[in-house]
Design an enzyme around this catalytic site. Sequence first.
Site, mmCIF file in Angstrom:
data_model
loop_
_atom_site.group_PDB
_atom_site.id
_atom_site.type_symbol
_atom_site.label_atom_id
_atom_site.label_comp_id
_atom_site.label_asym_id
_atom_site.label_seq_id
_atom_site.Cartn_x
_atom_site.Cartn_y
_atom_site.Cartn_z
ATOM 1 N N ASN A 79 -10.730 -0.399 0.492
ATOM 2 C CA ASN A 79 -8.757 -0.693 0.556
ATOM 3 C C ASN A 79 -8.434 -1.725 -0.852
ATOM 4 O O ASN A 79 -8.582 -2.303 -1.696
ATOM 5 C CB ASN A 79 -8.533 -1.569 0.906
ATOM 6 C CG ASN A 79 -6.791 -0.670 1.259
ATOM 7 O OD1 ASN A 79 -6.079 -0.547 0.311
ATOM 8 N ND2 ASN A 79 -6.569 -1.687 2.247
ATOM 9 N N CYS A 82 0.585 -0.916 -0.022
ATOM 10 C CA CYS A 82 -0.103 0.216 -0.055
ATOM 11 C C CYS A 82 0.805 1.368 0.630
ATOM 12 O O CYS A 82 0.413 2.173 -0.635
ATOM 13 C CB CYS A 82 -0.868 -0.260 1.192
ATOM 14 S SG CYS A 82 -1.533 -1.698 1.379
ATOM 15 N N HIS A 128 -3.067 6.845 2.618
ATOM 16 C CA HIS A 128 -4.354 5.365 2.106
ATOM 17 C C HIS A 128 -4.901 5.079 3.061
ATOM 18 O O HIS A 128 -4.751 5.203 4.437
ATOM 19 C CB HIS A 128 -2.543 4.505 2.671
ATOM 20 C CG HIS A 128 -2.883 3.028 1.893
ATOM 21 N ND1 HIS A 128 -3.625 2.365 1.268
ATOM 22 C CD2 HIS A 128 -3.126 2.056 3.512
ATOM 23 C CE1 HIS A 128 -4.274 1.865 0.684
ATOM 24 N NE2 HIS A 128 -3.853 1.167 2.716
HETATM 25 C C1 LIG Z 1 -9.958 -6.127 9.767
HETATM 26 C C2 LIG Z 1 -10.899 -4.950 10.591
HETATM 27 C C3 LIG Z 1 -11.966 -4.166 10.663
HETATM 28 C C4 LIG Z 1 -11.526 -5.823 12.407
HETATM 29 O O1 LIG Z 1 -11.773 -5.514 13.314
HETATM 30 P P1 LIG Z 1 -11.448 -5.253 14.727
HETATM 31 O O2 LIG Z 1 -12.312 -4.131 15.268
HETATM 32 O O3 LIG Z 1 -10.150 -5.302 14.820
HETATM 33 O O4 LIG Z 1 -12.083 -6.313 14.760
HETATM 34 P P2 LIG Z 1 -11.705 -7.462 15.114
HETATM 35 O O5 LIG Z 1 -10.345 -8.026 14.560
HETATM 36 O O6 LIG Z 1 -10.880 -7.673 16.624
HETATM 37 O O7 LIG Z 1 -12.102 -8.373 15.375
HETATM 38 C C5 LIG Z 1 -13.585 -8.510 15.882
HETATM 39 C C6 LIG Z 1 -14.582 -10.309 15.845
HETATM 40 O O8 LIG Z 1 -15.235 -9.712 13.910
HETATM 41 C C7 LIG Z 1 -15.434 -10.228 13.175
HETATM 42 N N1 LIG Z 1 -15.394 -10.321 12.031
HETATM 43 C C8 LIG Z 1 -14.501 -10.188 11.649
HETATM 44 N N2 LIG Z 1 -14.741 -9.730 9.795
HETATM 45 C C9 LIG Z 1 -16.114 -9.719 10.493
HETATM 46 C C10 LIG Z 1 -17.366 -9.443 9.509
HETATM 47 N N3 LIG Z 1 -16.321 -8.769 8.137
HETATM 48 N N4 LIG Z 1 -18.491 -9.455 9.743
HETATM 49 C C11 LIG Z 1 -18.881 -9.724 10.927
HETATM 50 N N5 LIG Z 1 -17.432 -10.395 11.839
HETATM 51 C C12 LIG Z 1 -16.424 -10.265 11.685
HETATM 52 C C13 LIG Z 1 -13.710 -11.754 13.608
HETATM 53 O O9 LIG Z 1 -14.234 -13.050 13.861
HETATM 54 C C14 LIG Z 1 -13.747 -11.479 15.282
HETATM 55 O O10 LIG Z 1 -15.218 -11.968 15.812
HETATM 56 P P3 LIG Z 1 -14.567 -13.071 16.883
HETATM 57 O O11 LIG Z 1 -13.751 -11.956 18.407
HETATM 58 O O12 LIG Z 1 -15.636 -14.154 17.604
HETATM 59 O O13 LIG Z 1 -13.340 -13.440 16.735
HETATM 60 C C15 LIG Z 1 -9.618 -4.374 11.252
HETATM 61 O O14 LIG Z 1 -8.309 -4.786 12.600
HETATM 62 C C16 LIG Z 1 -8.817 -3.292 10.628
HETATM 63 O O15 LIG Z 1 -8.706 -2.329 9.601
HETATM 64 N N6 LIG Z 1 -7.725 -3.922 10.584
HETATM 65 C C17 LIG Z 1 -5.878 -2.829 9.395
HETATM 66 C C18 LIG Z 1 -6.309 -4.005 8.076
HETATM 67 C C19 LIG Z 1 -6.149 -2.604 7.642
HETATM 68 O O16 LIG Z 1 -5.844 -1.910 6.902
HETATM 69 N N7 LIG Z 1 -5.507 -3.547 6.378
HETATM 70 C C20 LIG Z 1 -4.329 -3.539 5.441
HETATM 71 C C21 LIG Z 1 -3.438 -2.554 5.270
HETATM 72 S S1 LIG Z 1 -2.818 -1.492 4.082
#
Ligand SMILES: CC(C)(COP(=O)(O)OP(=O)(O)OC[C@H]1O[C@@H](n2cnc3c(N)ncnc32)[C@H](O)[C@@H]1OP(=O)(O)O)[C@@H](O)C(=O)NCCC(=O)NCCS
Length: 327
Positions: free
Chosen positions: A284, A112, A255
């Site tokens: 993204n 990214c 980004h």
């Molecule tokens: C991926 C992201 C949105 C998840 O949000 P979060 O608040 O961190 O959520 P968590 O990872 O704590 O997950 C919480 C729960 O939601 C669930 N979950 C994940 N994706 C889900 C979805 N699409 N729909 C519903 N539930 C979902 C997980 O399984 C987890 O369940 P569990 O507690 O039973 O295991 C967040 O971590 C994120 O944006 N990270 C950065 C990603 C990124 O920027 N990547 C590219 C970098 S360039």
Amino acid sequence: MGIRIAGTGMFVPERILNNADLEKMVDTSDEWIISRTGIKERRIADADMATSDLAYHAARRALDMAGTAPEELDLIIVATVTPDKMFPNTACLLQAKLGAGPCMSFDIEAACSGLLYAIDVAHALLKARPSYRRALVIGGEKLSAFTDWSDRNTCVLFGDGAGAVVLAQGDDIDGDFYLASKLSADGRYADILQVPAGGSALPTSATTVAERQHYIRMGGSKTFQMAVALMANTCSELLQQTGTTTEQVRWLIPHQANERILTAVATRLNMLDRVYVNIGRYGNTSAATIGIALDEVNRAGEIKRGDLLLLTAFGGGLTWATQLLRW
Ligand SMILES: CC(C)(COP(=O)(O)OP(=O)(O)OC[C@H]1O[C@@H](n2cnc3c(N)ncnc32)[C@H](O)[C@@H]1OP(=O)(O)O)[C@@H](O)C(=O)NCCC(=O)NCCS
């Protein structure tokens, strides 16, 4: 001789995949996706459209704005993690599609952060080679081809698109758009965001395909924490190093990874009123997000000559990059 951004362009495919569509594909909900990421919809390229095609349309628009013919290009750099093929590079494929003449053409892979790495390299090459007058720099991705559509942790996040800039160097150009930058990487965190198979470390086999190892794998919460800290800290360091206050900066263009990440970075910098956010419409798009955002701000007439822009990115590698530009 000066160097400036002479044109910008962006392209996203027509097909929209919204959160209601995703609800039918995996166990998720519109409410979860919007509250955790800010994403409402993303664009998905058709099967016959590769990254070089997305890049082609963005490039055409940037070249038209710059008044530059493809034959005038001395350099083409494509930043991508989703190249058309392992080789030849996507920049060569794009060069042929544009009908550009023979010129230096290569890809940069910094996830990214790729577009900012590519702008840095293109700027350095223009400085080193005064005979180079026009460079095309693109971030383009067809992430949908590497997304595991059965993995709700990742499939809600990504989209396809491309953003391009044309850099021009000449005696008639006053000053240099590129004021300062900080680019870095830390390979110790390589595993938190990756496509495990398909390279020389783990060549494609029936097993890697069966185990879905050709798709993006991500440790979401670790990525989230590091993204906020690294982007906010490098922005602060760059501003301090250049004696620039946040009030002097017209736009913070980060980004587009997650709206909560963007808001956290902008809050730390006290720039919530000047952060550009379009993740709700595109998701993204990795190396493409900043080029798309830059073109949208530019075409909306929201940047004037002389304005300062702060661009910041973070991605797999881990890589990160921040640049201070004068429009
Ligand atoms: C991926 C992201 C949105 C998840 O949000 P979060 O608040 O961190 O959520 P968590 O990872 O704590 O997950 C919480 C729960 O939601 C669930 N979950 C994940 N994706 C889900 C979805 N699409 N729909 C519903 N539930 C979902 C997980 O399984 C987890 O369940 P569990 O507690 O039973 O295991 C967040 O971590 C994120 O944006 N990270 C950065 C990603 C990124 O920027 N990547 C590219 C970098 S360039």
